[in-house]
Motif scaffolding. Structure first.
Motif, mmCIF file in Angstrom:
data_model
loop_
_atom_site.group_PDB
_atom_site.id
_atom_site.type_symbol
_atom_site.label_atom_id
_atom_site.label_comp_id
_atom_site.label_asym_id
_atom_site.label_seq_id
_atom_site.Cartn_x
_atom_site.Cartn_y
_atom_site.Cartn_z
ATOM 1 N N TRP A 57 -11.850 -4.578 -1.045
ATOM 2 C CA TRP A 57 -12.604 -5.098 -2.391
ATOM 3 C C TRP A 57 -12.619 -6.513 -2.656
ATOM 4 C CZ3 TRP A 57 -9.094 -4.532 -7.623
ATOM 5 C CH2 TRP A 57 -10.177 -4.887 -8.484
ATOM 6 N N ILE A 58 -11.697 -7.265 -2.103
ATOM 7 C CA ILE A 58 -11.660 -8.696 -1.990
ATOM 8 C C ILE A 58 -12.632 -9.242 -0.940
ATOM 9 C CG2 ILE A 58 -10.293 -10.738 -1.317
ATOM 10 C CD1 ILE A 58 -7.917 -9.033 -2.092
ATOM 11 N N GLU A 59 -12.838 -8.820 0.027
ATOM 12 C CA GLU A 59 -13.767 -9.175 1.105
ATOM 13 C C GLU A 59 -15.125 -8.856 0.706
ATOM 14 O OE1 GLU A 59 -12.923 -11.373 3.533
ATOM 15 O OE2 GLU A 59 -10.969 -10.984 2.665
ATOM 16 N N GLU A 60 -15.457 -7.831 0.150
ATOM 17 C CA GLU A 60 -16.941 -7.485 -0.501
ATOM 18 C C GLU A 60 -17.037 -8.272 -1.472
ATOM 19 O OE1 GLU A 60 -20.548 -5.336 -0.543
ATOM 20 O OE2 GLU A 60 -19.397 -6.310 0.726
ATOM 21 N N THR A 61 -16.045 -8.755 -2.448
ATOM 22 C CA THR A 61 -16.488 -9.811 -3.591
ATOM 23 C C THR A 61 -16.762 -10.870 -2.992
ATOM 24 O OG1 THR A 61 -14.848 -8.433 -5.009
ATOM 25 C CG2 THR A 61 -15.639 -10.652 -5.710
ATOM 26 N N LEU A 62 -15.957 -11.588 -1.916
ATOM 27 C CA LEU A 62 -16.397 -12.758 -1.310
ATOM 28 C C LEU A 62 -17.741 -12.579 -0.744
ATOM 29 C CD1 LEU A 62 -12.962 -13.301 0.322
ATOM 30 C CD2 LEU A 62 -14.036 -14.743 -1.385
ATOM 31 N N ARG A 63 -18.154 -11.680 -0.288
ATOM 32 C CA ARG A 63 -19.625 -11.462 0.236
ATOM 33 C C ARG A 63 -20.727 -11.402 -0.742
ATOM 34 N NH1 ARG A 63 -23.721 -8.821 1.026
ATOM 35 N NH2 ARG A 63 -22.933 -7.116 -0.498
ATOM 36 N N LEU A 91 -19.466 -16.276 4.967
ATOM 37 C CA LEU A 91 -19.281 -17.508 5.361
ATOM 38 C C LEU A 91 -18.666 -18.060 4.034
ATOM 39 C CD1 LEU A 91 -22.739 -18.419 7.237
ATOM 40 C CD2 LEU A 91 -20.260 -18.268 8.216
ATOM 41 N N SER A 92 -18.156 -17.451 3.274
ATOM 42 C CA SER A 92 -17.336 -17.928 1.950
ATOM 43 C C SER A 92 -16.540 -19.027 2.214
ATOM 44 C CB SER A 92 -16.795 -16.617 1.242
ATOM 45 O OG SER A 92 -17.745 -15.536 1.187
#
Length: 413
Positions: free
Chosen positions: A282-288, A350-351
């Motif tokens: 969830w965190i990584e997809e939000t960052l993307r 690349l966040s």
């Protein structure tokens, strides 16, 4: 390539990073840039805008040609050779950058970040109680005002040794530093005054630690020595300023964006609330999908070709992290928010940048988000973001919310 516009759906293409309408949804503009003008000259601000993932990656990795020596901000008043005095190693290249980063890293260690976990957990529990109390009383809470706008600053302040009595004021000043006024194509006067106030505050704090050492990051920075080299007061102050602006604001926005986007997908929301193991995805997809840090500037040292377009020496290039993370050439169905996205794709976001200037605070941001969202999943059976009343922050550097009304259903309620 030069094309000019004011529409995201046909007509000429315009890129105006100060436009409030652009802040509401920059992604249609990003899509047009990638498709029609992946290296685009925006004449109003005389910037060269780089939007495709591969080009953004290449620019970020090449700090010999794409330099940080003028800083990374789009704002004219912040674009100068003295930027490092405000933004620490983020405004330096080569050996100078390596020196400061090495010294800072000796104090800001992975172990120091990990040791913050109990403090992050305690703050999470305290502010969730506040949030759920507001929710019970009013039928909703403001996720930013009651939680996400408070915790990251408290974590950083705790690490630095800022007393609790000063934290509200430090938070207020940090918010002013990143806010942009409608029609003002630079840092507003209030933002400049807030920057001076923060520097005065951190200067006094550093002087105090030189007199009396304490068990915090500021004292560690004062004491750090590598091969006989130490940080000056000004260098410590610049790093503290960088942390409070970059570290605080981006994590606040990440926490807001995470709830906003998951709430818009009820099936995924139910899956995450049923399985805390999905929180990291969830965190990584939000960052993307909707990264807090949208764009970074670079000074072009010598004429260079990017994507078949010549960028002149002395130009200002702007790399769009938010666009790179939505590039169809890298990500499957990039406009779709999907917590089940392939990990190989997520590894290419690349966040937090890449290369020499990869974000030093990435581990801290991920730690905070993981602790917060895992505790939220443990304690709520559901939540609904009232997107129609959400208020966005207006900034060229960060994307997120100033206010996010949410109704929570706590477990057992």
């Amino acid at each position: 390539m030069t094309v000019s516009t004011d529409s995201t759906t046909g007509g000429e293409l315009v890129f105006d990073p100060y436009d409030y309408a652009f802040h509401e949804d920059p992604y249609p503009t990003y899509r047009r840039l990638r498709d029609e003008a992946p290296v685009f000259h925006a004449p109003a601000d005389d910037i060269w805008v780089v939007s495709r993932h591969q080009d953004v990656f290449d620019v970020l990795r090449d700090d010999a040609v794409f330099s940080n020596r003028m800083g990374v901000s789009l704002d004219a008043s912040a674009w100068n050779p003295e930027a490092h005095r405000v933004m620490s190693f983020l405004g330096l290249d080569g050996a100078e950058q390596s020196r400061i980063r090495k010294l800072v890293s000796a104090a800001f260690t992975p172990r120091r970040v990990r040791e913050l976990t109990p403090e992050v957990q305690a703050l999470t529990e305290r502010y969730l109680e506040r949030t759920f109390h507001a929710n019970a009383e009013h039928g909703e809470a403001d996720w930013i005002a009651d939680f996400a706008g408070l915790l990251p600053m408290d974590v950083i302040s705790e690490m630095m040794g800022v007393p609790e009595s000063d934290r509200d004021e430090v938070r207020r000043l940090a918010d002013l530093v990143v806010h942009r006024e409608d029609g003002v194509r630079d840092v507003p006067q209030a933002g400049m005054e807030a920057s001076f106030a923060l520097f005065d505050y951190y200067g006094a704090m550093v002087r105090q630690r030189r007199r009396t050492s304490t068990d915090d990051l500021t004292s560690a920075l004062v004491a750090t020595e590598v091969d006989g080299d130490r940080l000056t007061d000004g260098e410590i102050m610049a790093f503290l300023f960088l942390m409070v602006v970059a570290g605080n604001e981006t994590t606040t926005k990440l926490l807001g964006n995470a709830l906003f986007h998951l709430s818009a997908h009820p099936e995924q929301r139910a899956q995450v609330l049923a399985d805390p193991a999905l929180v990291p995805a969830w965190i990584e997809e939000t960052l993307r999908h909707d990264t807090s840090s949208q764009m970074l500037a670079r000074y072009v040292v010598e004429e260079v070709e990017v994507g078949g377009v010549r960028i002149p020496a002395g130009a200002k290039a702007l790399v769009l992290l938010g666009s790179a993370n939505r590039d169809e050439r890298v990500f499957t169905d990039p406009t779709v928010f999907d917590v089940h996205r392939d990990r190989a794709e997520l590894s290419r976001i690349l966040s937090f940048g890449t290369g020499r200037h990869f974000c030093l605070g990435a581990n801290l941001a991920r730690l905070e988000a993981r602790v917060v969202l895992e505790e939220l999943v443990r304690r709520v059976a559901g939540f609904e973001v009232h997107a129609d009343r959400a208020v966005r922050v207006h900034s060229t550097s960060v994307r997120g919310f100033a206010s996010l009304p949410v109704t929570f259903t706590t477990r057992g309620a």
